[in-house]
Motif scaffolding. Sequence first.
Motif, short mmCIF file in Angstrom:
data_model
loop_
_atom_site.label_atom_id
_atom_site.label_comp_id
_atom_site.label_asym_id
_atom_site.label_seq_id
_atom_site.Cartn_x
_atom_site.Cartn_y
_atom_site.Cartn_z
N LYS A 96 31.95 12.18 59.84
CA LYS A 96 31.49 10.93 60.45
C LYS A 96 32.20 9.70 59.87
O LYS A 96 32.11 8.61 60.44
CB LYS A 96 29.98 10.78 60.29
N LEU A 97 32.87 9.89 58.74
CA LEU A 97 33.59 8.77 58.11
C LEU A 97 35.08 8.78 58.44
O LEU A 97 35.83 7.95 57.95
CB LEU A 97 33.39 8.82 56.59
N THR A 98 35.49 9.72 59.29
CA THR A 98 36.90 9.79 59.70
C THR A 98 37.13 8.89 60.90
O THR A 98 36.18 8.40 61.54
CB THR A 98 37.30 11.23 60.05
N LYS A 102 37.27 6.76 69.82
CA LYS A 102 36.42 6.05 70.79
C LYS A 102 35.85 4.75 70.21
O LYS A 102 35.30 3.94 70.94
CB LYS A 102 35.28 6.96 71.25
N ASN A 103 35.96 4.57 68.91
CA ASN A 103 35.54 3.32 68.27
C ASN A 103 36.73 2.47 67.83
O ASN A 103 36.55 1.36 67.34
CB ASN A 103 34.67 3.62 67.04
N ARG A 127 38.28 2.46 63.22
CA ARG A 127 36.86 2.54 62.85
C ARG A 127 36.43 4.00 62.81
O ARG A 127 36.99 4.84 63.51
CB ARG A 127 35.99 1.78 63.86
N ASP A 128 35.41 4.27 61.99
CA ASP A 128 34.92 5.64 61.88
C ASP A 128 33.86 5.92 62.94
O ASP A 128 33.58 5.07 63.79
CB ASP A 128 34.42 5.94 60.46
N PHE A 129 33.24 7.10 62.88
CA PHE A 129 32.26 7.49 63.90
C PHE A 129 30.95 6.73 63.77
O PHE A 129 30.09 6.81 64.66
CB PHE A 129 32.01 9.01 63.82
N LYS A 130 30.79 5.98 62.69
CA LYS A 130 29.63 5.10 62.56
C LYS A 130 29.94 3.67 63.00
O LYS A 130 29.08 2.79 62.89
CB LYS A 130 29.15 5.10 61.10
N GLY A 131 31.16 3.46 63.47
CA GLY A 131 31.57 2.14 63.96
C GLY A 131 32.02 1.20 62.88
O GLY A 131 32.28 0.02 63.15
N LYS A 285 40.65 18.76 69.97
CA LYS A 285 41.32 17.98 71.00
C LYS A 285 40.30 17.25 71.87
O LYS A 285 39.29 17.80 72.28
CB LYS A 285 42.20 18.88 71.87
N GLY A 286 40.61 15.97 72.12
CA GLY A 286 39.72 15.14 72.91
C GLY A 286 38.62 14.49 72.11
O GLY A 286 37.88 13.66 72.64
N VAL A 287 38.50 14.86 70.82
CA VAL A 287 37.47 14.28 69.96
C VAL A 287 38.12 13.61 68.75
O VAL A 287 37.96 12.41 68.52
CB VAL A 287 36.44 15.33 69.51
N THR A 288 38.84 14.41 67.97
CA THR A 288 39.49 13.86 66.77
C THR A 288 41.01 14.04 66.79
O THR A 288 41.69 13.60 65.87
CB THR A 288 38.95 14.57 65.51
#
Length: 559
Positions: A96-98, A102-103, A127-131, A285-288
């Motif tokens: 979640k910190l990578t 999408k952010n 930005r990470d997955f927490k924005g 793929k498509g996520v990270t």
Amino acid sequence: MERPGYKKCTASTVLILMAILFLMTDVLLNRVGSNEKTLMYKPATKRVFHSVVDVDTVQPITGKFGSTQWRRYMPEIDDLLTKIEKNQVEWPVDIKLTTDPKNTAIVFGSSMQLQVGQKLKGTIQARDFKGREKQYGGDYFRGRLLRLDNKGNQLRDGVAVFIQDFYNGTYEWKTVVPWPGQCRLIVELVHSSEAVVELTLKRATLVNRNRGFMGKFANGKSSECDVMLRPTEGNSICDFSNATRGITWHCYKPPGLDTCPKSATTYSITTKDGTVLGSQPLFKKGVTWQTEILNSGLSFQVNGTIDEMPRGLMKCDTSKGSLRKNTFALKQPRGYFYQDRWVSMLCDNSKTSTLRECLKHKSLHLIGDSTIRQWYYSIQERLELQDTGHPNKDFWSMPRKGIGAKDDIYIYYTAHGNPLYNPGPPIVRPFIVDTLLSINGSRPTAVVLNIGGHFLCHDPAAFIQRVVAIKNAVMLLHERHPTVKFFIKGATRFTSSRVTPLSDWLYLRTDRILRAYFYDMPYVAHIDTWEMTFNPGEGLHAPTSTVEKFIDQFVSYFC
């Protein structure tokens, strides 16, 4: 000038190199075509051995992230790894910190009222997955500007986007708008900085964890081989390393032998583990992995005409110091595609000789892996040359020779030595050093070198050792035949591969090393195929139409 960190060539090294040169004379006479002059090797009146450096021995990997020498050529990664080593950046890290594509957004820093020839630029904030904003760099982005037709369909025209890392989670991107009409900007996150760290960790080894080599020996027995094997209980090591050739190579001693053989008679390739990347959450793929970031895909209109692009560029003569250096520099863009043709922004390649006219009464040596072998087959087909190479189709790395008797054209292809993931006997894996020292440059000759793709699964220390040895051999060939022109073919971008890690970042790393090591050689130029594949294909091998454009760029430099 000596490269820092290396000692002057010792007397013993000089004697070895001179002995090789004289021994290779017989080989030289066997490589020339029937219409080529057979000129015996004569030493130059003035030797410049002080420029030849000792080739370092590859040492066992001890550091967490492997060897460190390569990091000076990728300062953005060196900064990140240094912060981890100093505990300034946590590792390992929660997913979640990578970096989250999408952010992570493109910000435009210039007006969207654009004219042909204007620069388009802006920033990216990771930005990470927490924005939350990232505080360190190292993310690997890929950007390109594409030209569209009146219906919004993508044409084959485009230009690369240069992305600069500020090491703090922010990036600057910029490109030039070379044509009028509708355009689309694409920027994708290929790898987060954390994925790059994972790739570095997984490749901090001198033994390929995914694919291996089985050497078959004269007694019919086989054993495992690789860059640097460790002795195990019941398995001692046969060391086939050769510093002059720039290779560290070990095999386990074949069963039934009291002493080590001189060499293997043939090699086969084995698969150990199909997982060629690190932990999967970082490569989804498509996520990270390989995912467009926010505001990517935006289209806009460009006013003006193509004639408004800058003109008056210098001739594509790489003997000119400023142009030659610019072929190695990382400044972008270097050119763009317009109407399916590569237009250089370094020099005027609009009035280039045809391939046939360029190569008439000349010899061309293509040396390296399968991506340069593509050049051989493309040229051989375009010029309808007689292919007189070794006919064994089971071993596709066999040396090839194309002859155009009417135009007095001779083209040679030879592969490079281990690690080479092609099966076959030693003839399919000659060392570039040996090939260079066998070349007869008594007539107009060009050499195009390419190496890197088969080193992606090993720590870069093995690759750097090979590059230093090749650089030494280039110096010696230039000394014998100062008119020979040398070119380094760069790496190509790709999105997937069956036989190597699914990441062209590793290929980019070898490309940076090659640029750095050959930049200071005034008779060597660089062909930037990396930027010419801004819209990458799926595999390591560029499509035939793109290979032809690589060759055309070489022609503009050579002729």
